[in-house]
Design an enzyme around this catalytic site. Structure first.
Site, short mmCIF file in Angstrom:
data_model
loop_
_atom_site.label_atom_id
_atom_site.label_comp_id
_atom_site.label_asym_id
_atom_site.label_seq_id
_atom_site.Cartn_x
_atom_site.Cartn_y
_atom_site.Cartn_z
N ARG A 92 0.80 -1.23 0.00
CA ARG A 92 0.00 0.00 0.00
C ARG A 92 0.84 1.28 0.00
O ARG A 92 0.43 2.29 -0.52
CB ARG A 92 -0.98 -0.02 1.18
CG ARG A 92 -2.16 -0.92 0.91
CD ARG A 92 -3.03 -1.13 2.13
NE ARG A 92 -2.39 -2.00 3.12
CZ ARG A 92 -2.94 -2.36 4.26
NH1 ARG A 92 -4.11 -1.91 4.59
NH2 ARG A 92 -2.30 -3.16 5.09
N ASP A 167 -15.03 1.85 -1.60
CA ASP A 167 -14.37 3.04 -2.16
C ASP A 167 -14.22 2.88 -3.68
O ASP A 167 -14.45 1.79 -4.23
CB ASP A 167 -12.99 3.28 -1.50
CG ASP A 167 -12.11 2.04 -1.49
OD1 ASP A 167 -12.25 1.20 -2.41
OD2 ASP A 167 -11.30 1.90 -0.58
N LYS A 190 -14.96 7.31 -0.66
CA LYS A 190 -14.31 7.23 0.67
C LYS A 190 -13.26 8.33 0.80
O LYS A 190 -12.51 8.59 -0.13
CB LYS A 190 -13.65 5.85 0.83
CG LYS A 190 -12.91 5.67 2.15
CD LYS A 190 -12.50 4.22 2.37
CE LYS A 190 -11.07 3.96 1.97
NZ LYS A 190 -10.65 2.58 2.22
N ARG A 192 -10.14 9.07 3.37
CA ARG A 192 -9.38 8.59 4.54
C ARG A 192 -8.50 9.73 5.04
O ARG A 192 -7.69 10.27 4.29
CB ARG A 192 -8.52 7.37 4.16
CG ARG A 192 -7.75 6.82 5.36
CD ARG A 192 -6.83 5.68 4.97
NE ARG A 192 -7.54 4.43 4.71
CZ ARG A 192 -7.99 3.61 5.65
NH1 ARG A 192 -7.85 3.91 6.93
NH2 ARG A 192 -8.60 2.49 5.32
N THR A 224 -13.09 0.97 7.41
CA THR A 224 -13.78 1.16 6.12
C THR A 224 -15.07 0.35 6.09
O THR A 224 -16.15 0.88 5.79
CB THR A 224 -12.85 0.71 4.97
OG1 THR A 224 -11.65 1.48 5.03
CG2 THR A 224 -13.50 0.89 3.62
C1 R5P Z 1 -7.62 0.48 0.74
O1 R5P Z 1 -7.56 1.16 -0.24
C2 R5P Z 1 -8.06 -0.93 0.76
O2 R5P Z 1 -8.68 -1.34 -0.42
C3 R5P Z 1 -8.95 -1.20 1.95
O3 R5P Z 1 -10.16 -0.49 1.77
C4 R5P Z 1 -8.29 -0.76 3.22
O4 R5P Z 1 -7.01 -1.30 3.32
C5 R5P Z 1 -9.12 -1.15 4.41
O5 R5P Z 1 -8.47 -0.69 5.54
P1 R5P Z 1 -9.20 -0.53 6.94
O6 R5P Z 1 -9.83 -1.84 7.28
O7 R5P Z 1 -8.06 -0.17 7.88
O8 R5P Z 1 -10.18 0.59 6.83
#
Ligand code: R5P
Length: 294
Positions: A92, A167, A190, A192, A224
Site C-alpha cells: 500500500r 471506495d 471514501k 481517509r 472502512t
Molecule cells: C484500501 O484502499 C483498501 O482497499 C482497503 O479499503 C483498506 O485497506 C481497508 O483498511 P481498513 O480496514 O483499515 O479501513
C-alpha cells in the site's frame, strides 16, 4: 516431484496447494530464541526448483525468516526458488506521502528480487502502480486473483445480495465479481484522513435491498467496512455482510465491525483467520499446473 516448503502458521493452505500440484510439502522449522531472534532450518536435500509458501500478514519477522530460508536453500543447491505469498505485505505504501517516507512497496520489491526467481501472490494491492511486474521488474512476478472462488461462493448463496465496494478503488474487483454472478453493484466514495479516520458516502441504489455484501480486498482496522456497514444498517438494510480477500484484522477490528451491526464476515484463506470460508488453493494450483509447475 516438485517440493513446496511452508511455514507452520500457513500449514493447512500450503499443504492443500502442494496436494493440488502434486508437490511434496515439507515444513521449514523456526525456533524463536528468548531474545526474539529466529533460527530457521530447512530440509537438507532439495531439488533444483522449489516453492516457498508463506503468507505475509504481520510481516516483519516473517520477512527475515524467509530471507534466511531462501539464502540457505541457495546454499543447498536450489537454482530456482518461487515464493508463493498469498498475501503480499507492504504493497500500500507505493509513494512517499510525506517527505522522507520510505516507499515500502519498492524496497520490498527489491528485497524479493534479490532472493527469489519468481513471486506469486493473490490480489496484491496495486493502486498507482500498474502491475506487480512493475514492482519487481528483475524477476517474474505474478498477481493472481481470487475473483473466481469468490464468484463461485457468491453464486452458491441462496439469496442475491447487492455488492458494494467501500471506495472507488474497489470498483475493479466489485464490477468483475458482480458481472460474473449477474448481481447489482455499486461503490462508495471514501475519504481517509488517518489510519482509523474514514468517511464513506453510499452510492444511490435503484431499489431497497434486503442483503448487501460489502466487498473489499483488505480488511485491516475494519474502519472502512464498519463505516459502510453502519450507513447501510441506518438506511434499513436487514443483512449486511462483508467479504474480503485478505482478512488482516488489526487489533480492535472485530469490535468495530460488531458495533457497526455487520452480520457476517467471510474471507479467503490468503491469511489464516476464523472468517476463512473460501480456499485460494485452486487459483494457485491452476497457475502452477498451467505452466507445468517449476
Ligand atoms: C484500501 O484502499 C483498501 O482497499 C482497503 O479499503 C483498506 O485497506 C481497508 O483498511 P481498513 O480496514 O483499515 O479501513
Amino acid at each position: 516431484m516438485d517440493m513446496l516448503l511452508y511455514f507452520e502458521e500457513y500449514g493447512r493452505p500450503s499443504r492443500e496447494i502442494a496436494r493440488q500440484i502434486s508437490a511434496k510439502a515439507l515444513e521449514v522449522k523456526v525456533h524463536h530464541f528468548p531474545d526474539g531472534e529466529s533460527l530457521v532450518r530447512i530440509p537438507e536435500s532439495l531439488p533444483s526448483g522449489i516453492i516457498m509458501c508463506r503468507s505475509l500478514c504481520r510481516p516483519n519477522d516473517k520477512l527475515v525468516e524467509l530471507m534466511f530460508a531462501a539464502r540457505q536453500a541457495r546454499q543447498l543447491g536450489a537454482e530456482k526458488i518461487t515464493l508463493v505469498a498469498p498475501y503480499l505485505c507492504y504493497m500500500r505504501q507505493d509513494k512517499a506521502f510525506h517527505p522522507g517516507e520510505a516507499v515500502s512497496q519498492k524496497i520490498i520489491g527489491e528485497f524479493f528480487s534479490g532472493l527469489f526467481d519468481c513471486v506469486v501472490t493473490v490480489d496484491a494491492h496495486l493502486h498507482r502502480v500498474s502491475s506487480l511486474q512493475a514492482v519487481m521488474p528483475d524477476i517474474k512476478a505474478v498477481n493472481l486473483t481470487a475473483a473466481g472462488p469468490v464468484s463461485d461462493f457468491l453464486a452458491s448463496q441462496k439469496d442475491r445480495p447487492f455488492l458494494l465496494g467501500p471506495d472507488e478503488e474497489s470498483l475493479q474487483w466489485v464490477k468483475r465479481t458482480a458481472e460474473k454472478c449477474s448481481l447489482d453493484y455499486g461503490v462508495c466514495r471514501k475519504i481517509r484522513r488517518g489510519d482509523r479516520d474514514v468517511e464513506v458516502e453510499l452510492p444511490l441504489m435503484k431499489q431497497k435491498y434486503q442483503r448487501v455484501m460489502v466487498i473489499d480486498d483488505i480488511l485491516s482496522t475494519g474502519k472502512t467496512m464498519a463505516v459502510a456497514a453502519g450507513l447501510l444498517k441506518k438506511a434499513g438494510v436487514k443483512k449486511v455482510d462483508c467479504l474480503v480477500t485478505h482478512p488482516v484484522f488489526a487489533p480492535g477490528a472485530w469490535e468495530l465491525l460488531r458495533k457497526s451491526g455487520v452480520d457476517e464476515v467471510i474471507s479467503t484463506d490468503t491469511i489464516p483467520h476464523e472468517t476463512n470460508r473460501i480456499s485460494i488453493a485452486p487459483v494457485i494450483s491452476e497457475f502452477f499446473n498451467r505452466q507445468g509447475c517449476l
